[in-house]
Scaffold this motif. Structure first.
Motif, PDB file in Angstrom:
ATOM      1  N   ALA A  97      -9.934 -13.721 -20.879  1.00 49.62           N
ATOM      2  CA  ALA A  97     -11.211 -14.207 -21.394  1.00 49.62           C
ATOM      3  C   ALA A  97     -12.309 -13.202 -21.059  1.00 49.62           C
ATOM      4  CB  ALA A  97     -11.536 -15.573 -20.816  1.00 49.62           C
ATOM      5  N   PHE A  98     -12.527 -12.957 -19.754  1.00 49.96           N
ATOM      6  CA  PHE A  98     -13.528 -11.973 -19.353  1.00 49.96           C
ATOM      7  C   PHE A  98     -13.013 -11.007 -18.288  1.00 49.96           C
ATOM      8  CE2 PHE A  98     -14.327 -15.872 -16.946  1.00 49.96           C
ATOM      9  CZ  PHE A  98     -14.258 -15.417 -15.643  1.00 49.96           C
ATOM     10  N   LEU A  99     -11.954 -11.388 -17.547  1.00 48.24           N
ATOM     11  CA  LEU A  99     -11.350 -10.448 -16.605  1.00 48.24           C
ATOM     12  C   LEU A  99     -10.459  -9.480 -17.377  1.00 48.24           C
ATOM     13  CD1 LEU A  99     -10.365 -12.727 -13.570  1.00 48.24           C
ATOM     14  CD2 LEU A  99     -12.374 -11.266 -13.829  1.00 48.24           C
ATOM     15  N   PRO A 100     -10.579  -8.178 -17.168  1.00 45.68           N
ATOM     16  CA  PRO A 100      -9.825  -7.191 -17.965  1.00 45.68           C
ATOM     17  C   PRO A 100      -8.317  -7.443 -17.981  1.00 45.68           C
ATOM     18  CG  PRO A 100     -11.481  -6.094 -16.617  1.00 45.68           C
ATOM     19  CD  PRO A 100     -11.470  -7.522 -16.185  1.00 45.68           C
ATOM     20  N   GLN A 101      -7.732  -7.783 -16.835  1.00 45.47           N
ATOM     21  CA  GLN A 101      -6.289  -7.985 -16.749  1.00 45.47           C
ATOM     22  C   GLN A 101      -5.897  -9.460 -16.845  1.00 45.47           C
ATOM     23  OE1 GLN A 101      -4.351  -5.322 -16.808  1.00 45.47           O
ATOM     24  NE2 GLN A 101      -6.188  -4.035 -16.750  1.00 45.47           N
ATOM     25  N   ALA A 155     -21.878 -24.285 -17.075  1.00 42.03           N
ATOM     26  CA  ALA A 155     -21.621 -23.058 -17.819  1.00 42.03           C
ATOM     27  C   ALA A 155     -20.137 -22.937 -18.152  1.00 42.03           C
ATOM     28  CB  ALA A 155     -22.082 -21.846 -17.010  1.00 42.03           C
ATOM     29  N   LEU A 156     -19.824 -22.850 -19.447  1.00 40.83           N
ATOM     30  CA  LEU A 156     -18.443 -22.752 -19.918  1.00 40.83           C
ATOM     31  C   LEU A 156     -18.324 -21.606 -20.905  1.00 40.83           C
ATOM     32  CD1 LEU A 156     -17.871 -26.537 -20.746  1.00 40.83           C
ATOM     33  CD2 LEU A 156     -17.255 -25.366 -18.626  1.00 40.83           C
ATOM     34  N   ALA A 236     -19.107 -18.424  -7.661  1.00 43.97           N
ATOM     35  CA  ALA A 236     -17.650 -18.322  -7.644  1.00 43.97           C
ATOM     36  C   ALA A 236     -17.201 -17.110  -6.834  1.00 43.97           C
ATOM     37  CB  ALA A 236     -17.111 -18.228  -9.067  1.00 43.97           C
ATOM     38  N   PHE A 237     -17.912 -16.000  -6.963  1.00 45.32           N
ATOM     39  CA  PHE A 237     -17.557 -14.775  -6.228  1.00 45.32           C
ATOM     40  C   PHE A 237     -17.733 -14.976  -4.731  1.00 45.32           C
ATOM     41  CE2 PHE A 237     -18.880 -10.749  -4.277  1.00 45.32           C
ATOM     42  CZ  PHE A 237     -17.767  -9.963  -4.561  1.00 45.32           C
ATOM     43  N   ILE A 238     -18.846 -15.579  -4.337  1.00 43.31           N
ATOM     44  CA  ILE A 238     -19.108 -15.803  -2.911  1.00 43.31           C
ATOM     45  C   ILE A 238     -18.080 -16.762  -2.320  1.00 43.31           C
ATOM     46  CG2 ILE A 238     -20.748 -16.797  -1.268  1.00 43.31           C
ATOM     47  CD1 ILE A 238     -22.998 -15.772  -3.101  1.00 43.31           C
ATOM     48  N   LEU A 258     -12.500 -19.480 -12.869  1.00 48.22           N
ATOM     49  CA  LEU A 258     -13.326 -19.447 -14.075  1.00 48.22           C
ATOM     50  C   LEU A 258     -12.556 -18.847 -15.237  1.00 48.22           C
ATOM     51  CD1 LEU A 258     -16.809 -18.252 -12.727  1.00 48.22           C
ATOM     52  CD2 LEU A 258     -16.006 -20.588 -13.107  1.00 48.22           C
ATOM     53  N   GLU A 259     -11.774 -17.823 -14.949  1.00 49.92           N
ATOM     54  CA  GLU A 259     -10.954 -17.193 -15.995  1.00 49.92           C
ATOM     55  C   GLU A 259      -9.914 -18.163 -16.535  1.00 49.92           C
ATOM     56  OE1 GLU A 259      -9.061 -14.184 -18.410  1.00 49.92           O
ATOM     57  OE2 GLU A 259     -11.032 -14.254 -17.465  1.00 49.92           O
TER      58      GLU A 259
END
Length: 344
Positions: A97-101, A155-156, A236-238, A258-259
């Motif tokens: 979706a948004f992560l390259p791999q 947020a979706l 999400a990152f934190i 999220l992915e």
């Protein structure tokens, strides 16, 4: 067998008669403890899993080497049936979706299936979609403050209009596991554990929120585009980097979560659990009770039936509607441009 603090397991003693529920500590990286745990078992169900990486275990540890070790030791111990849980979207190269791999969690889940089958060819694997049930990681996650922004925005990806989900009720999955243990045809088989209905992520969440007296018109929440919402990504990152409190506080959130939530549930052609004789429950059958504890007015006494919010049933996608969604999604990032989203 259990991991962690034994006091958290003590309540399970009441589910059986005296001497039926015995506790045996084990560690996923300690083979001797695993051998002790499965020494007298004819059935082993692998429920070990995490949706995020911890300080002690990576995705590879939990989804690949751990299940492979369990399957190998169970085979050596003479275990007759081994049950393993995977995911409906587990692929060698997961959809991105948004992560390259794509999702690393989904990729390692697929590798875990291969590892289990290599050590225990007769293992039965269940590829599950989102599993819901009261107090679970699915419902708690979507109602948590962690998943919403400070402005009560949800947020979706594609505002949830481009993602198709097929959630399955927890009781139906349990019925499928029990049924497969009595079915010789389930040996070495892989089943897709999905619900009977396919609906957009936005429609599913809108229905869940409406069941708890939350509607967009009241300003309680609002759907927003994930790719233009840095707050959701930052939280999400934190949460994933802290590696503590992500079970009860953050409900296993992270960029990989999220992915995964941004990808539609897609069949790989395996038989569904209905072939085991399981009668599936719809979202409208079970979700009202499972979400009841989050009702904003749970303690309010309604004087008339008309006073209570009337919740409409969620819209179930037809084949043509889902085909249109897939066509829209195939445009890539252009599909999430404001005004370009598909409206059903």
């Amino acid at each position: 067998p259990y991991r962690g603090e034994h006091y958290k397991m003590m309540r399970l003693k009441v589910v059986g008669d005296l001497g039926q529920v015995l506790f045996c500590p084990f560690e996923l990286k300690d083979e001797e403890s695993i051998r002790r745990a499965v020494a007298h078992s004819n059935i082993v169900i692998n429920c070990v899993g995490r949706g995020f990486e911890t300080m002690n275990f990576s995705y590879e540890d939990v989804n690949i080497t751990g299940p492979e070790r369990l399957a190998r030791i169970c085979k050596e111990a003479g275990v007759q049936r081994f049950i393993h849980f995977s995911h409906i979207n587990a692929r060698q190269n997961p959809e991105a979706a948004f992560l390259p791999q794509g999702s690393q969690w989904l990729g390692t889940k697929y590798q875990g299936e291969l590892a289990v089958k290599s050590e225990f060819p007769e293992a039965t694997i269940f590829r599950c979609s989102d599993v819901y049930g009261q107090g679970d990681n699915f419902i708690n996650f979507w109602f948590s403050r962690m998943r919403q922004t400070a402005r009560k925005q949800l947020a979706l990806y594609g505002r949830g209009e481009l993602t198709v989900k097929q959630p399955v009720y927890r009781g139906d999955l349990v019925d499928a596991v029990m049924a497969c243990l009595h079915d010789p045809a389930a040996l070495g088989q892989t089943y897709e554990a999905v619900g009977p209905e396919r609906l957009t992520q936005q429609e599913l969440l809108r229905y869940m929120y409406a069941l708890t007296s939350r509607v967009e018109e009241d300003g309680v929440f609002k759907f927003k585009e994930l790719m233009t919402n840095p707050e959701t990504f930052a939280k999400a990152f934190i949460a994933s980097k802290l590696k503590i409190g992500n079970v009860t506080c953050f409900h296993q959130t992270g960029l990989d979560r999220l992915e995964r939530d941004s990808i539609s549930d897609t069949s790989d052609g395996y038989p569904e659990i209905t072939e085991l004789g399981v009668k599936l429950h719809t979202v409208t059958d079970k979700m009202p009770w499972e979400c009841a504890q989050f009702d904003l007015y749970g303690y309010y006494f309604y004087e008339t039936p008309q006073e209570k919010l009337q919740v409409r049933k969620p819209h179930i996608l037809s084949m043509n509607e889902e085909r249109a969604i897939n066509g829209q999604r195939s445009k890539g990032m252009a599909a999430i441009i404001p005004g370009a989203n598909l409206v059903l």
